[in-house]
Design an enzyme around this catalytic site. Sequence first.
Site, PDB file in Angstrom:
ATOM      1  N   VAL A 176       0.834  -1.196   0.000  1.00 16.38           N
ATOM      2  CA  VAL A 176       0.000   0.000   0.000  1.00 16.38           C
ATOM      3  C   VAL A 176       0.870   1.247   0.000  1.00 16.38           C
ATOM      4  O   VAL A 176       1.829   1.344   0.761  1.00 16.38           O
ATOM      5  CB  VAL A 176      -0.904   0.002   1.262  1.00 16.38           C
ATOM      6  CG1 VAL A 176      -1.675   1.297   1.380  1.00 16.38           C
ATOM      7  CG2 VAL A 176      -1.844  -1.186   1.242  1.00 16.38           C
ATOM      8  N   CYS A 177       0.535   2.207  -0.851  1.00 15.98           N
ATOM      9  CA  CYS A 177       1.209   3.502  -0.869  1.00 15.98           C
ATOM     10  C   CYS A 177       0.274   4.495  -0.200  1.00 15.98           C
ATOM     11  O   CYS A 177      -0.713   4.929  -0.779  1.00 15.98           O
ATOM     12  CB  CYS A 177       1.490   3.928  -2.306  1.00 15.98           C
ATOM     13  SG  CYS A 177       2.299   5.530  -2.416  1.00 15.98           S
TER      14      CYS A 177
END
Length: 184
Positions: free
Chosen positions: A84-85
């Site tokens: 996840v960014c």
Amino acid sequence: MSSPSKRREMDVMKLMMSDYNVETINDGLNEFNVEFHGPKESLYEGGVWKIRVELPDAYPYKSPSIGFVNKIFHPNVDELSGSVCLDVINQSWSPMFDLLNVFEVFLPQLLLYPNPSDPLNGDAASLMMKDREKYDQKVKEYCDRYAKREDIMNSTAEEQSDEEDISDEESGSSDNDIAGHVDP
């Protein structure tokens, strides 16, 4: 809080006592999976994901590692690794945050407000910017195909099966050792 380990225990217990299904890995509190439902009134509504959480030794001073186990089509989630960014987790994490913030605020906000200008999934970001209707359709397609309750149950069974395969190989036993007939 007197120590990071006490805070870790408290945060994990708080998550377990909430409405989230938490499955520990290797009987510890450093790694676990959490069942996460897509936010209401979003493209992801109705989807169910298994989120892998790894807490570093320095938690809560260092952010948790968060990743989707089953597939999701989103500009800020790597399609292959599930990474996840999310700025609040990756750059601006603070010990003031806890695991409930991750699941009740940060991840829902990520799904509700994708940021195609900082993508981990370039295809999703590009499609979102060029053709929002096709993007929306593909998100729903992924939800139908990969984000049902049975999908997260199947991924659990596969993980357990992989572990059993390894232990069979290590012990030198196999299914071929089982007798092929029943005694009369």
